[in-house]
Write a protein that holds these residues in place. Structure first.
Motif, PDB file in Angstrom:
ATOM      1  N   TRP A 232     -19.959 -33.630  -3.866  1.00  0.00           N
ATOM      2  CA  TRP A 232     -21.080 -34.433  -3.362  1.00  0.00           C
ATOM      3  C   TRP A 232     -20.911 -34.896  -1.921  1.00  0.00           C
ATOM      4  O   TRP A 232     -21.510 -35.891  -1.505  1.00  0.00           O
ATOM      5  N   THR A 233     -20.122 -34.176  -1.151  1.00  0.00           N
ATOM      6  CA  THR A 233     -19.947 -34.550   0.256  1.00  0.00           C
ATOM      7  C   THR A 233     -20.956 -33.848   1.168  1.00  0.00           C
ATOM      8  O   THR A 233     -21.104 -34.223   2.331  1.00  0.00           O
ATOM      9  N   THR A 234     -21.645 -32.819   0.660  1.00  0.00           N
ATOM     10  CA  THR A 234     -22.655 -32.108   1.454  1.00  0.00           C
ATOM     11  C   THR A 234     -23.901 -31.907   0.581  1.00  0.00           C
ATOM     12  O   THR A 234     -23.937 -32.300  -0.583  1.00  0.00           O
ATOM     13  N   VAL A 235     -24.897 -31.255   1.161  1.00  0.00           N
ATOM     14  CA  VAL A 235     -26.093 -30.904   0.390  1.00  0.00           C
ATOM     15  C   VAL A 235     -26.306 -29.401   0.502  1.00  0.00           C
ATOM     16  O   VAL A 235     -25.849 -28.765   1.465  1.00  0.00           O
ATOM     17  N   PRO A 236     -26.975 -28.778  -0.467  1.00  0.00           N
ATOM     18  CA  PRO A 236     -27.218 -27.335  -0.394  1.00  0.00           C
ATOM     19  C   PRO A 236     -28.113 -26.979   0.792  1.00  0.00           C
ATOM     20  O   PRO A 236     -28.836 -27.828   1.318  1.00  0.00           O
ATOM     21  N   LEU A 237     -28.076 -25.733   1.170  1.00  0.00           N
ATOM     22  CA  LEU A 237     -28.900 -25.281   2.293  1.00  0.00           C
ATOM     23  C   LEU A 237     -30.356 -25.075   1.880  1.00  0.00           C
ATOM     24  O   LEU A 237     -31.268 -25.332   2.664  1.00  0.00           O
ATOM     25  N   GLY A 238     -30.591 -24.591   0.676  1.00  0.00           N
ATOM     26  CA  GLY A 238     -31.945 -24.278   0.238  1.00  0.00           C
ATOM     27  C   GLY A 238     -32.814 -25.517   0.099  1.00  0.00           C
ATOM     28  O   GLY A 238     -32.384 -26.556  -0.418  1.00  0.00           O
ATOM     29  N   HIS A 239     -34.073 -25.391   0.542  1.00  0.00           N
ATOM     30  CA  HIS A 239     -35.013 -26.517   0.500  1.00  0.00           C
ATOM     31  C   HIS A 239     -35.181 -27.030  -0.929  1.00  0.00           C
ATOM     32  O   HIS A 239     -35.006 -28.233  -1.194  1.00  0.00           O
ATOM     33  N   ASN A 240     -35.520 -26.152  -1.852  1.00  0.00           N
ATOM     34  CA  ASN A 240     -35.724 -26.584  -3.237  1.00  0.00           C
ATOM     35  C   ASN A 240     -34.419 -26.941  -3.931  1.00  0.00           C
ATOM     36  O   ASN A 240     -34.404 -27.783  -4.837  1.00  0.00           O
ATOM     37  N   ASP A 241     -33.314 -26.317  -3.517  1.00  0.00           N
ATOM     38  CA  ASP A 241     -32.015 -26.673  -4.089  1.00  0.00           C
ATOM     39  C   ASP A 241     -31.659 -28.133  -3.792  1.00  0.00           C
ATOM     40  O   ASP A 241     -30.990 -28.797  -4.593  1.00  0.00           O
ATOM     41  N   GLN A 242     -32.086 -28.607  -2.653  1.00  0.00           N
ATOM     42  CA  GLN A 242     -31.824 -30.007  -2.316  1.00  0.00           C
ATOM     43  C   GLN A 242     -32.571 -30.949  -3.263  1.00  0.00           C
ATOM     44  O   GLN A 242     -32.069 -32.009  -3.630  1.00  0.00           O
TER      45      GLN A 242
END
Length: 997
Positions: A770-780
């Motif tokens: 949980w230190t970053t977020v995914p790259l994909g728009h919907n994945d976020q």
């Protein structure tokens, strides 16, 4: 389209014989119908339409009617306004002004009736106005003038008459209060560097232009506006493109004449805001984003500016029509009642709908800006260039923009795949309201919408979301190129004028006629009138064993009595596209209820009530028609394609393009469930969401068993996509709301904890704990669901992570390391788990926030506390504009009511203060319907139903404004939930228990 069908020689012979029978049948029917019709006192359609209750006052005088007479037509206005941004000696903020309106007399009259509300007019020779004739026309003297308060008119009675074909000028001078009521010409206050600042703003839609200057305040009364604003040095004035600026003691800014336009689209603003701009090399169009100086300097307008030009270019191509103006200003305002408003050339927004700060704004904030900007820019053509004649057709204006906003946003952000989200944010929202007997058709008669309160009620989920869903369906079965061609000719014909919805049908039909390969079963008018002139929607039932396809009006409470008749007998022309497991796809039209359900075929098809003298001949004709129609339907490729071989499944409404729900025979449901659990990716993402949402709502309507709906969630442990998860959460949330105060909740929570664990673990892995977020728009978005549902269901470790993040921020308030995407979830659960220390910290950060999106997250999270005294204190804060802005008061109360601890507190608060809340916030607020929905969302007991009915009774004299229909819908939904719980609670409990065994 369907692939066609083939028949044998014998079938052809039988068909020919039946055709002969059909001819005889039609002749007989014609004779019977003609004789019966001759006996009728009323036309057929009039008998099937409920009488309209007059909404006008009992007086027949024209000034007592809510609609303007058709005697005068405005041509132009010359308006000068001077807003004072400092208090006067009486502690009031005021504006002064003068207005001259030139109008043409259409019919001889001795009256001038013009809208004017809450303005103090200067006297001219003992009268409120001065009249002169144009072009050497003699003007009659004024006999007397007065205000008609109820209908909001200035009435000018003349000693003589105005002559048809002659032009006249009416002049007024006036003073009004620059109040903070978010209507008409009003003020907004904010602080920057500790200094209080005041902005003068307009919001004219729907009936508030009359609060700024006397005017013919109806959408069909278009005119050209010459506007001049007087303002203090250090401020700027915005309206149309500036023509001349004179600076003496004060600044006088004169603007270019507008295009011919409606009063509700006029806008003017005085502020000390600044802007950023972008102008394409080969274009004269000037695009500017305006906001508070610190917001612009902080780069918060950059994203909106970057997408405005692409979206404008998209709509120019889509409509095949150039943008009609020379500039496009968009401005973010600290106080604004709506989300945004499509004023022509000067679009106004809430700050959250236009400003984006990458450091503090979430991915969802960015998406909202893209869709709202797209929505408002779509109106520049559809709504502004061509305007609907009257508010009864508001659905076409707002429904259209709500549909194409996804197209414009998709063009600006092609990697987001945002077009599919229309099913979440519009279609499913519309279904929820349109499944009630208290729903209403998209369009109604003009005379049914007269009073300002009635107009305000039209701004609802049906107009916006159902309108969007139905127009999307129309575009799908016409194909987008044909749809766009029809729009182009429609816009060209009615440019700078007004239209009614049937005008669009005319142009779409012409586009169909010019496309020979496109075959429709009926004309566009006939197909679409069934979707807009009757409320509700169908559930299509497919029996894959027999091939039978049928439709039925879907109602949340199946035993409800629909008291609103429909000339179409709640039957729709339904485009059905479907696929098999093999990948084979096809399309068909369902044009009647069912071959096995026509118990009243004559009534269903013709709407007749036949005289007993015709019973014998009628029966013969009926059986002939039934036999013939059944045989021909077997020949058509309507039902046959639905027969499937063993192991195959059928999935209807592919891409969820149709505005209907789908039910299947039990065997097909089992095949679909098996497919989800074995390889869910075979089924398209958007249809996985459809299966979940349809199943739960069919169960709520007692069409299928609730355990079948619950079984659709078992595959979720395999799902990683956002749209199915979001659809599942919305369906499950309805269960949370009725079960989180009962013994079902524990077992339900345990089951969902197991279902979300794989998703939580997935994001724990790919985001480095949980230190970053995914790259994909919907994945976020899916990551947010994983965190939120894990904490909601008590998944070990989730709440510990959240509390640690929040505590770290409390220790270093200037260094918030929580990712913006996760802040709403983190703030809420941390404040819920904490006490007064966490709440007070959140409040300080809320008051300190300089980015609107961050302030919204904190304001909502403060409602999550489990401490009743803190929630009661927070409710009191909503009455103080210094603490909670007026625009945010009702949504804050709604947030508190979504908290299981806060719900009864909010309900008691609203009941005790309804009259005050309604008068201060509710007379023109579109948000009151949402407030009523929020505070009643958990109601599911007989006691709560009785309280709700008593609340309706106690406040009948006060009124409910835009929440009137929402209140009736709340009563209906509560009644349905009580019945549903009696029948299903034990089944649900046992199913959840069985899953943990």
């Amino acid at each position: 389209m369907g692939k066609g069908f083939y028949i044998s020689k014998n079938q052809a012979i039988v068909a020919a014989l039946l055709a002969a029978v059909a001819v005889v049948t039609i002749i007989a029917l014609s004779i019977v119908y003609s004789k019966e019709k001759a006996k009728r006192a009323l036309p057929l359609n009039d008998e099937k339409t409920s009488p309209v209750t007059p909404t006008s006052p009992p007086s027949n005088e024209p000034w007592d009617k809510y609609r303007l007479p058709d005697t005068l037509k405005p041509q132009s206005y010359n308006i000068t306004l001077w807003p004072r941004l400092t208090e006067d000696a009486q502690g009031m903020y005021i504006f002064t002004g003068s207005s001259e309106v030139v109008f043409m007399c259409e019919k001889e009259t001795d009256l001038i009736i013009i809208h004017c509300n809450k303005l103090n007019l200067t006297f001219f020779d003992g009268h409120h106005a001065k009249l002169i004739g144009m072009h050497r026309t003699a003007a009659p003297a004024i006999k007397k003038t007065w205000f008609q308060v109820e209908t909001q008119y200035l009435v000018v009675q003349l000693k003589g008459t105005l002559k048809p074909g002659k032009a006249y000028s009416l002049s007024t001078e006036f003073k009004g209060e620059l109040a903070d009521d978010l209507e008409g010409f009003y003020r907004s206050e904010y602080k920057e560097d500790g200094i209080k600042k005041v902005v003068a703003i307009t919001q004219m839609q729907a009936t508030y232009a009359r609060k700024a200057f006397p005017c013919f305040d109806e959408p069909a009364m278009k005119a050209i506006f010459h506007i001049t604003l007087i303002h203090e040095p250090g401020t700027i004035a915005l309206s149309n493109k500036s023509l001349q600026i004179d600076r003496i003691n004060v600044i006088r800014t004169r603007f270019e004449p507008t295009k011919k336009m409606s009063t509700y689209l006029v806008a003017f603003i005085v502020s000390d805001f600044t802007y950023i701009t972008k102008q394409e090399d080969n274009k004269d169009l000037m695009v500017r984003i305006w906001a508070r100086q610190k917001a612009i300097k902080g780069g918060q307008g950059d994203y909106a500016l970057s997408i405005t030009q692409p979206i404008m270019e998209f709509f120019e191509k889509y409509y095949n029509t150039d943008y009609p103006l020379s500039k496009s200003d968009q401005i973010a305002l600290p106080d604004f009642s709506a989300g945004a408003m499509e004023n022509w050339g000067l679009v106004t927004y809430r700050e959250t709908a236009l400003l984006y700060d990458p450091k503090t704004s979430a991915n969802g904030n960015k998406q909202r800006i893209a869709t709202v900007v797209s929505h408002e820019l779509a109106h520049m053509w559809f709504g502004n260039l061509v305007t609907l004649k009257w508010w009864n057709d508001l659905w076409l204006n707002e429904g259209f923009a709500s549909y194409v906003e996804y197209l414009g946003a998709d063009y600006a952000e092609p990697t987001w795949n945002i077009k599919d989200q229309i099913i979440l944010y519009d279609m499913y929202r519309a279904f929820a309201v349109d499944s009630l007997v208290s729903s209403h058709p998209l369009s109604c008669k003009e005379e049914e919408v007269n009073k300002p309160a009635e107009i305000s009620q039209m701004f609802n989920t049906i107009s916006y979301s159902k309108g969007a869903a139905v127009l999307r369906m129309l575009s799908e079965f016409l194909t987008e190129p044909v749809f766009a061609k029809g729009l182009t000719t429609y816009l060209n014909q009615f440019a700078f004028g007004n239209s009614v919805y049937s005008d669009l049908w005319d142009h779409l039909q012409k586009a169909v006629d010019r496309t020979p390969q496109l075959k429709l079963p009926h004309r566009v008018h006939d197909i679409m009138n069934r979707w807009i002139l009757q409320m509700g929607f169908p559930v299509v039932t497919i029996d894959t064993g027999t091939g039978n396809v049928s439709q039925k009006h879907f109602l949340l409470e199946p035993n409800s009595v629909v008291e609103k008749p429909s000339e179409f007998n709640y039957e729709w022309y339904i485009p059905i596209n479907w696929m098999k497991k093999s990948g084979e796809q096809d399309q068909l039209w369902l044009l009647q209820k069912s071959e096995f359900q026509q118990t009243k075929p004559f009534n269903a098809m013709f709407g007749l009530t036949l005289n007993q003298n015709f019973h014998i001949v009628t029966c013969i004709i009926i059986f002939s028609c039934i036999f013939m129609s059944h045989f021909l339907m077997l020949l058509q490729a309507v039902h046959k394609p639905m027969k499937v071989s063993r192991g195959q499944w059928v999935l209807a409404n592919v891409n969820v393009s149709g505005y209907y729900r789908v039910n299947y025979d039990l065997e097909n449901w089992e095949r679909l469930l098996s497919q989800l659990n074995s390889n869910h990716q075979i089924i398209p993402v958007i249809n996985r969401a459809q299966i979940l949402d349809d199943a739960f709502n069919l169960a709520r309507a007692s069409i299928i068993n609730i355990t079948l709906a619950l079984r659709t969630t078992k595959y979720l442990s395999l799902e990683k996509e956002y749209i199915p998860w979001e659809a599942a959460l919305r369906s499950l949330n309805s269960l949370f709301l009725v079960f989180d105060r009962s013994d079902v909740y524990g077992a339900m929570q345990a089951y969902l904890r197991n279902q979300v664990k794989p998703l939580f673990d997935h994001f724990t892995s790919i985001t480095g704990n949980w230190t970053t977020v995914p790259l994909g728009h919907n994945d976020q978005f899916t990551q947010i669901i994983a965190l939120s549902l894990a904490c909601k269901t008590g998944l070990p470790g989730c709440r510990d992570i959240i509390k640690a993040w929040f505590r770290q921020w409390m220790q270093d308030p200037d260094n918030n390391k929580i990712h913006p995407n996760l802040r709403s979830t983190v703030y809420c659960y941390a404040i819920a788990a904490g006490g007064v220390e966490e709440w007070d910290f959140g409040w300080r950060m809320f008051k300190k926030a300089t980015v609107a999106a961050e302030a919204v997250k904190l304001r909502s999270a403060l409602a999550c506390t489990r401490e009743p005294w803190l929630l009661n204190r927070y409710l009191e804060y909503t009455l103080d504009p210094e603490k909670i802005r007026k625009q945010d008061a009702t949504s804050t109360i709604g947030s508190i009511s979504s908290n299981i601890v806060g719900q009864p507190l909010a309900w008691n608060f609203v009941r005790a203060r309804w009259e005050y809340l309604f008068k201060v916030y509710g007379t023109g607020s579109f948000s009151f319907s949402r407030l009523i929905n929020d505070i009643t969302a958990r109601f599911c007991t007989s006691f709560e139903l009785s309280e709700l009915k008593q609340f309706q009774k106690d406040n009948a004299d006060v009124g409910f404004g835009s929440g009137t229909q929402a209140l009736q819908q709340a009563i209906e939904k509560t009644t349905a939930k009580i019945k549903w719980l009696e029948d299903n609670k034990q089944q649900v409990l046992q199913w959840f228990i069985s899953q943990s065994a």
